[in-house]
Motif scaffolding. Sequence first.
Motif, PDB file in Angstrom:
ATOM      1  N   PHE A   1      -3.498   5.972  -6.307  1.00 14.87           N
ATOM      2  CA  PHE A   1      -4.258   6.088  -5.058  1.00 14.87           C
ATOM      3  C   PHE A   1      -5.552   6.858  -5.294  1.00 14.87           C
ATOM      4  CE2 PHE A   1      -5.098   8.655  -1.180  1.00 14.87           C
ATOM      5  CZ  PHE A   1      -5.549   7.618  -0.368  1.00 14.87           C
TER       6      PHE A   1
ATOM      7  N   ARG B   1       0.818  -1.205   0.000  1.00 14.67           N
ATOM      8  CA  ARG B   1       0.000   0.000   0.000  1.00 14.67           C
ATOM      9  C   ARG B   1       0.853   1.257   0.000  1.00 14.67           C
ATOM     10  NH1 ARG B   1      -4.837  -0.156   4.306  1.00 14.67           N
ATOM     11  NH2 ARG B   1      -3.219   0.868   5.493  1.00 14.67           N
TER      12      ARG B   1
ATOM     13  N   ARG C   1      -2.402   5.228   2.986  1.00 14.58           N
ATOM     14  CA  ARG C   1      -2.982   4.697   1.751  1.00 14.58           C
ATOM     15  C   ARG C   1      -4.197   3.789   2.002  1.00 14.58           C
ATOM     16  NH1 ARG C   1      -0.924   8.508  -0.891  1.00 14.58           N
ATOM     17  NH2 ARG C   1       0.627   8.149  -2.514  1.00 14.58           N
TER      18      ARG C   1
ATOM     19  N   ASN D   1      -5.081   8.783   4.770  1.00 14.03           N
ATOM     20  CA  ASN D   1      -4.589   8.799   3.393  1.00 14.03           C
ATOM     21  C   ASN D   1      -3.074   8.664   3.328  1.00 14.03           C
ATOM     22  OD1 ASN D   1      -7.242   9.018   2.679  1.00 14.03           O
ATOM     23  ND2 ASN D   1      -7.160  11.203   2.235  1.00 14.03           N
TER      24      ASN D   1
ATOM     25  N   ASP E   1       0.641   8.369  -6.056  1.00  9.34           N
ATOM     26  CA  ASP E   1      -0.450   9.315  -5.771  1.00  9.34           C
ATOM     27  C   ASP E   1      -1.562   9.200  -6.810  1.00  9.34           C
ATOM     28  OD1 ASP E   1       0.897  10.259  -3.564  1.00  9.34           O
ATOM     29  OD2 ASP E   1       1.628  12.086  -4.540  1.00  9.34           O
TER      30      ASP E   1
END
Length: 190
Positions: free
Chosen positions: A26, A18, A59, A56, A23
């Motif tokens: 994600f 993860r 992740r 966040n 970015d």
Amino acid sequence: MDKRERKEIIREELRKNRRDISDANFREWSDKIISKLKDQREYKTARIIHAYVSMNDRREVNTHSLILEILNEQKKMVVPVTQFKAGNLRHFYLESYNELKPNKWGVLEPEGGEECPIEKIELVIVPMVGGDEQGYRIGYGGGFYDRFLEDITCPKIGLCFEQNMVDELPIEPFDIALDKIITEKRIIRR
């Protein structure tokens, strides 16, 4: 090696997976998962929805926009508050995103408000480090969600990136299977 040790090895491997998500992936994968969630009958019909507030930086599938959306709809938003000493979660209605403040782990939580009895919750959106084809999840190992899910009768839907799905997790008696796991590629139904 016992199940707990095997779980710890899998957990660390999946957490590393993860951390390595770019970015762009994600954002894209989180958006796809949230979009699929909103298409589910369980989501459309639920009036009181319990959801984790994603970390966040770790992740977790991003739930921030979902929470803002629920707050703007005719639904009630409930979020967990971690009780570290008791080893469990309490559940509070969230009226505004601005009520969220970081706890000692950096998880955003309300500092007060009205508590929601768990029997009123109509859908639980569950955080996961990883999951398997049978609908089981692996979390961070604290057992907070396992204890909560044991007492819940409403649908339980986990959100997980496809790369963190495995064929089979080592299952212990306290592990609770989810009704569905949604990834950016598919929906696993129990």
